[in-house]
Design an enzyme around this catalytic site. Sequence first.
Site, PDB file in Angstrom:
ATOM      1  N   GLN A 195       0.827  -1.205   0.000  1.00  0.00           N
ATOM      2  CA  GLN A 195       0.000   0.000   0.000  1.00  0.00           C
ATOM      3  C   GLN A 195       0.869   1.266   0.000  1.00  0.00           C
ATOM      4  OE1 GLN A 195      -3.163   0.561  -0.452  1.00  0.00           O
ATOM      5  NE2 GLN A 195      -3.642  -1.613  -0.686  1.00  0.00           N
ATOM      6  N   SER A 196       2.012   1.197  -0.641  1.00  0.00           N
ATOM      7  CA  SER A 196       2.946   2.330  -0.668  1.00  0.00           C
ATOM      8  C   SER A 196       2.356   3.556  -1.356  1.00  0.00           C
ATOM      9  CB  SER A 196       4.232   1.917  -1.384  1.00  0.00           C
ATOM     10  OG  SER A 196       5.038   3.034  -1.674  1.00  0.00           O
ATOM     11  N   ASN A 197       2.291   4.672  -0.622  1.00  0.00           N
ATOM     12  CA  ASN A 197       1.895   5.951  -1.226  1.00  0.00           C
ATOM     13  C   ASN A 197       2.932   6.406  -2.245  1.00  0.00           C
ATOM     14  OD1 ASN A 197      -0.461   6.445   0.509  1.00  0.00           O
ATOM     15  ND2 ASN A 197       1.040   6.700   2.145  1.00  0.00           N
TER      16      ASN A 197
ATOM     17  N   CYS B 237       4.953   4.541  -4.109  1.00  0.00           N
ATOM     18  CA  CYS B 237       4.875   3.777  -5.362  1.00  0.00           C
ATOM     19  C   CYS B 237       3.693   4.248  -6.199  1.00  0.00           C
ATOM     20  CB  CYS B 237       4.766   2.284  -5.059  1.00  0.00           C
ATOM     21  SG  CYS B 237       6.315   1.547  -4.486  1.00  0.00           S
TER      22      CYS B 237
END
Length: 330
Positions: free
Chosen positions: A74-76, A78
């Site tokens: 859930q990387s912001n 990325c």
Amino acid sequence: MTKIPERINLANLPTPIDKLARLSAQLGGPTIYVKRDDQTGSELSGNKVRKLEYVIHEALQQGADTLITCGGVQSNHCRATAAAAARLGLKATLVLRGSPAAAVAGNLLLDRLLGADIRWVTEAEYRDHRHDIMDNIKAELSRQGHNAYVIPEGASSGLGAFGYYSALAEIIRQEQEQKVRFDAIVVAVGSGGTYAGLLLARELLQTEHKIIGFNVCNDAAYFRHEVEQILQASSAYLAAPVPFAARNTHIIDGYVGRGYALGRPEERQFIHELAKLEGILLDPVYTGKAFYGLVQEIKKGHCRELNTLLFIHTGGLFGLFPQGHEFELG
């Protein structure tokens, strides 16, 4: 003024500063304001885009056609990288820590919609070998005729730090416009780049703002080292080294909770209460933990010497949705 690297324009700037009058009154002071970096855009929302403006400028100068980066499922960062790549006509390859069986929701859904190429790795592979993995992907793409540029986790590099050098310069202008002076600026610390950029600006712009960080993973000692490494790398882009000493950092331990991206009932309750009180949505990974930590420190009487605080809302709204089932909303 110090000459800093060039950037491209991706974010909606300047972001507004809002006063949280009801929360401040409820706590009995200090007066708390929020810098709305969650409003830098929609697909490009959050703090990551400020860093990417500098990093992607360098990538374009080097003729890159593909951006490679890494993060959690859930990387912001990325998601912001994938969005920036799509906007600029580039490809994005994301090395994600997790499983292909992960629910396609939140940031991962947006990664898919934005056309990113996703490479899955295990927790151990990510922890120990993510840099090698990205370098190998770059070599693979080179053999296919592509020119790829590797962006480190969170764009937390010497170059990316200039994103929050510019942010503090923006804050100083807004202080003058709004006739307010912030004693301290507070931010979540997850990879160190945002905090390092603020510290870089404080030193170079010679302001007296106290820069306070709340680590959401690892510990303060880890981030003192990370910040020092980032600022040393920033010096390569400047005419003179950045003056820095580890003692200049002020990172408050104790609010990591269950671990990175793992929330606790008290944090989720705080996110819920602040949303009802001020109409501001925090995320469960970064701002929820850091703002919760700030309020606890105020309640303990540890901020008595501060009259006016600015909390930087670094975004992360999309991270709420995969964790929605954990909130007790009645």
